[in-house]
Design a protein around this motif. Structure first.
Motif, PDB file in Angstrom:
ATOM      1  N   TYR A 396      -3.457 -17.012  33.888  1.00 58.85           N
ATOM      2  CA  TYR A 396      -2.963 -16.353  35.089  1.00 58.85           C
ATOM      3  C   TYR A 396      -1.509 -15.910  34.969  1.00 58.85           C
ATOM      4  O   TYR A 396      -1.042 -15.074  35.750  1.00 58.85           O
ATOM      5  CB  TYR A 396      -3.100 -17.288  36.303  1.00 58.85           C
ATOM      6  N   LEU A 397      -0.760 -16.465  34.020  1.00 56.19           N
ATOM      7  CA  LEU A 397       0.635 -16.057  33.853  1.00 56.19           C
ATOM      8  C   LEU A 397       0.693 -14.643  33.291  1.00 56.19           C
ATOM      9  O   LEU A 397       0.123 -14.372  32.228  1.00 56.19           O
ATOM     10  CB  LEU A 397       1.374 -17.013  32.903  1.00 56.19           C
ATOM     11  N   PRO A 398       1.392 -13.724  33.957  1.00 58.92           N
ATOM     12  CA  PRO A 398       1.480 -12.355  33.443  1.00 58.92           C
ATOM     13  C   PRO A 398       2.034 -12.275  32.021  1.00 58.92           C
ATOM     14  O   PRO A 398       1.697 -11.359  31.277  1.00 58.92           O
ATOM     15  CB  PRO A 398       2.422 -11.661  34.435  1.00 58.92           C
ATOM     16  N   ASP A 399       2.863 -13.248  31.637  1.00 63.86           N
ATOM     17  CA  ASP A 399       3.473 -13.216  30.304  1.00 63.86           C
ATOM     18  C   ASP A 399       2.703 -14.039  29.271  1.00 63.86           C
ATOM     19  O   ASP A 399       3.180 -14.198  28.145  1.00 63.86           O
ATOM     20  CB  ASP A 399       4.922 -13.724  30.372  1.00 63.86           C
ATOM     21  N   TRP A 400       1.526 -14.550  29.646  1.00 65.53           N
ATOM     22  CA  TRP A 400       0.790 -15.402  28.713  1.00 65.53           C
ATOM     23  C   TRP A 400       0.483 -14.693  27.391  1.00 65.53           C
ATOM     24  O   TRP A 400       0.695 -15.244  26.311  1.00 65.53           O
ATOM     25  CB  TRP A 400      -0.509 -15.901  29.346  1.00 65.53           C
ATOM     26  N   ASN A 401      -0.017 -13.470  27.467  1.00 65.98           N
ATOM     27  CA  ASN A 401      -0.357 -12.755  26.239  1.00 65.98           C
ATOM     28  C   ASN A 401       0.866 -12.516  25.368  1.00 65.98           C
ATOM     29  O   ASN A 401       0.817 -12.659  24.140  1.00 65.98           O
ATOM     30  CB  ASN A 401      -1.031 -11.414  26.563  1.00 65.98           C
ATOM     31  N   THR A 402       1.978 -12.126  25.988  1.00 66.25           N
ATOM     32  CA  THR A 402       3.197 -11.878  25.218  1.00 66.25           C
ATOM     33  C   THR A 402       3.682 -13.164  24.558  1.00 66.25           C
ATOM     34  O   THR A 402       4.030 -13.181  23.370  1.00 66.25           O
ATOM     35  CB  THR A 402       4.307 -11.320  26.138  1.00 66.25           C
ATOM     36  N   ILE A 403       3.699 -14.253  25.328  1.00 64.41           N
ATOM     37  CA  ILE A 403       4.186 -15.536  24.802  1.00 64.41           C
ATOM     38  C   ILE A 403       3.282 -16.040  23.683  1.00 64.41           C
ATOM     39  O   ILE A 403       3.753 -16.501  22.635  1.00 64.41           O
ATOM     40  CB  ILE A 403       4.281 -16.570  25.933  1.00 64.41           C
ATOM     41  N   SER A 404       1.959 -15.954  23.899  1.00 61.08           N
ATOM     42  CA  SER A 404       1.029 -16.549  22.937  1.00 61.08           C
ATOM     43  C   SER A 404       0.727 -15.641  21.753  1.00 61.08           C
ATOM     44  O   SER A 404       0.050 -16.063  20.807  1.00 61.08           O
ATOM     45  CB  SER A 404      -0.285 -16.923  23.642  1.00 61.08           C
ATOM     46  N   LYS A 405       1.218 -14.424  21.788  1.00 60.96           N
ATOM     47  CA  LYS A 405       0.977 -13.514  20.668  1.00 60.96           C
ATOM     48  C   LYS A 405       2.294 -13.019  20.073  1.00 60.96           C
ATOM     49  O   LYS A 405       2.798 -13.595  19.104  1.00 60.96           O
ATOM     50  CB  LYS A 405       0.089 -12.345  21.118  1.00 60.96           C
ATOM     51  N   ALA A 406       2.855 -11.974  20.651  1.00 59.47           N
ATOM     52  CA  ALA A 406       4.034 -11.331  20.040  1.00 59.47           C
ATOM     53  C   ALA A 406       5.205 -12.287  19.844  1.00 59.47           C
ATOM     54  O   ALA A 406       5.885 -12.255  18.816  1.00 59.47           O
ATOM     55  CB  ALA A 406       4.461 -10.140  20.901  1.00 59.47           C
ATOM     56  N   ASP A 407       5.458 -13.142  20.839  1.00 61.65           N
ATOM     57  CA  ASP A 407       6.641 -13.999  20.755  1.00 61.65           C
ATOM     58  C   ASP A 407       6.502 -15.147  19.764  1.00 61.65           C
ATOM     59  O   ASP A 407       7.503 -15.628  19.226  1.00 61.65           O
ATOM     60  CB  ASP A 407       6.973 -14.579  22.139  1.00 61.65           C
ATOM     61  N   ASN A 408       5.280 -15.636  19.546  1.00 60.04           N
ATOM     62  CA  ASN A 408       5.154 -16.881  18.785  1.00 60.04           C
ATOM     63  C   ASN A 408       4.248 -16.860  17.561  1.00 60.04           C
ATOM     64  O   ASN A 408       4.274 -17.803  16.776  1.00 60.04           O
ATOM     65  CB  ASN A 408       4.721 -18.010  19.733  1.00 60.04           C
ATOM     66  N   GLU A 409       3.454 -15.810  17.376  1.00 60.19           N
ATOM     67  CA  GLU A 409       2.681 -15.748  16.132  1.00 60.19           C
ATOM     68  C   GLU A 409       3.585 -15.710  14.898  1.00 60.19           C
ATOM     69  O   GLU A 409       3.312 -16.409  13.911  1.00 60.19           O
ATOM     70  CB  GLU A 409       1.723 -14.551  16.165  1.00 60.19           C
ATOM     71  N   PRO A 410       4.686 -14.932  14.912  1.00 64.54           N
ATOM     72  CA  PRO A 410       5.599 -14.975  13.753  1.00 64.54           C
ATOM     73  C   PRO A 410       6.224 -16.359  13.564  1.00 64.54           C
ATOM     74  O   PRO A 410       6.435 -16.795  12.425  1.00 64.54           O
ATOM     75  CB  PRO A 410       6.666 -13.932  14.102  1.00 64.54           C
ATOM     76  N   ASN A 411       6.491 -17.060  14.665  1.00 69.93           N
ATOM     77  CA  ASN A 411       7.057 -18.408  14.552  1.00 69.93           C
ATOM     78  C   ASN A 411       6.066 -19.379  13.934  1.00 69.93           C
ATOM     79  O   ASN A 411       6.442 -20.266  13.158  1.00 69.93           O
ATOM     80  CB  ASN A 411       7.490 -18.926  15.926  1.00 69.93           C
TER      81      ASN A 411
END
Length: 444
Positions: A396-411
């Motif tokens: 339900y978090l609007p930023d879930w996809n960004t956080i769980s993909k773009a922001d942290n896959e490289p990490n």
């Protein structure tokens, strides 16, 4: 910092686009509410509707069969099929919401439902469902997941299927090594070690290091730690010390019991590698069953993710796929007929048998193919089992996809390569999630 900049840009864009859409709607005689693409119309119940398949190319054939059956039943309605690859469906929806051109009906999983719903693009379906033949024939847990994902307890999609995390293992390799099936995390790690022989290019496991890695890593983390809730109050449990220890053990498999190329694995590379090589185990989901059948028939089995030694299974929630009715549609009556048809017993069974997933239609879930397909049957039992604890991911978090993909896959790749610790990775993830949760609560 990059996340906040991205959020600010998105918010600014939404304001501008909302104004443009409102003006456009008013000019067209709409009420100017600013819903994405306007409020649409029920239409005559006939004509041509457009359907976006959110897994185009993979499920195209079965959808074309269902569409042909639908058009035979409803000769006054034609369905224009548009196959959208899963990797690009989010951006395609975002672009269409901002610039126009949304379909009448579109496939929409819970993982991206919130971001589409918050922009006012999809229609709540509760009233339609209450009067539909589907009422009482859809899995209640799937409906609960849809309502939770939307963020406001409304039903924005009619669920069609659910996936489940599955551990695929090579029965021939396990038999030759005299190993027990990897039903617990203890037997899983034992098998990963024993089946690895780097000199012969044999490995016990293949790990997902590329696109889509985060949810799979979280599944292994919570599965081992035994923590059953994603939140403790308004703070996430993702960086709990037990989760840190669990993730350290899991990523410790990389290059020890897995190929080094796994750092770049998305699901297609991972599945292809397992199907063609001498790797003992693969964590994916029910969606790759057909691929394994073609490549390894009789040499593999699929079971739900491992349990703790006491038999408790903890797993993160898997997205529930469904069909959404877009507010901008000018043919809502015809579009709703298509949704009802696709979620009905026969069509829902046909789709899920092809995908090897768990049907949302409760009558379809009783069909013989579910009982004879061991991985699907075991998945259905695990999803409903008393010893299974589901950790609900915050779709339900609007930023879930960004956080769980773009922001942290490289990490996560940095963790595999030893350039970032598991604790640092989870602490970073937790900080972003806690902020996103606080922002969400402020607006709800």
């Amino acid at each position: 910092m990059k996340s906040s900049i991205r959020r600010s840009r998105r918010a600014a864009t939404a304001v501008v686009l909302g104004s443009v859409l409102a003006l456009t709607a008013t000019a067209c005689g709409d009420d100017g509410s600013g819903d994405a693409g306007g409020k649409g119309d029920e239409g005559s119940g006939k004509g041509t509707i457009t359907f976006w398949d959110n897994n185009g190319g993979v499920r195209t054939d079965v959808w074309k069969q269902i569409i042909a059956d639908f058009e035979k039943k409803y000769p006054d309605i034609k369905v224009k099929y548009v196959g959208v690859p899963a990797a690009s469906v989010q951006s395609k929806y975002d672009t269409a919401i901002q610039g126009g051109g949304l379909p009448d009906v579109g496939g929409l999983g819970t993982a991206m439902l919130a971001e589409v719903a918050v922009q006012g693009a999809v229609e709540p379906l509760d009233a339609r469902l209450s009067k539909s033949p589907l009422n009482g024939k859809l899995n209640e847990k799937f409906l609960e997941s849809v309502k939770a994902a939307g963020g406001d307890d409304k039903t924005y999609t009619v669920p069609t299927s659910a996936n489940n995390g599955t551990l695929w293992y090579r029965t021939d390799l396990f038999g030759a090594a005299k190993l027990d099936p990897p039903t617990t995390w203890t037997t899983f790690y034992t098998a990963a070690d024993k089946l690895t022989d780097k000199g012969k290019n044999r490995f016990g496991y293949t790990i997902r290091g590329g696109e889509g890695s985060i949810a799979q890593a979280l599944d292994a983390t919570y599965g081992q730690s035994g923590i059953t809730s994603f939140w403790n109050g308004d703070k996430t449990t993702v960086n709990d010390p037990k989760n840190v220890t669990a993730l350290e053990k899991y990523v410790g498999l990389y290059k020890k019991d897995t190929p080094s190329a796994d750092v770049n694995n998305d699901f297609t590379k991972m599945v292809a590698q397992w199907d063609s090589g001498s790797i003992g185990m693969l964590s994916h989901n029910l969606g790759s069953y057909a691929d394994h059948q073609k490549a390894l028939e009789g040499k593999f089995k699929g079971i739900p993710n491992p349990t703790l030694d006491d038999g408790t299974r903890v797993q993160v929630s898997n997205p529930v796929d469904g069909l959404a009715l877009f507010k901008s549609s000018k043919h809502k009556a015809a579009a709703w007929k298509f949704i009802e048809f696709a979620a009905s017993h026969e069509a829902n069974s046909k789709w899920n048998e092809t995908a090897g997933q768990v049907p949302a239609n409760t009558e379809a879930a009783q069909d013989s193919w579910v009982q004879s397909s061991e991985p699907t049957k075991l998945a259905a039992e695990a999803l409903n089992g008393a010893s299974t604890k589901i950790v609900q991911l915050p779709y339900y978090l609007p930023d879930w996809n960004t956080i769980s993909k773009a922001d942290n896959e490289p990490n996560f790749q940095k963790v595999l390569l030893g350039k970032m610790s598991a604790k640092e990775f989870l602490d970073t993830l937790a900080e972003q999630l806690n902020k996103a949760q606080a922002d969400w609560k402020k607006n709800h």
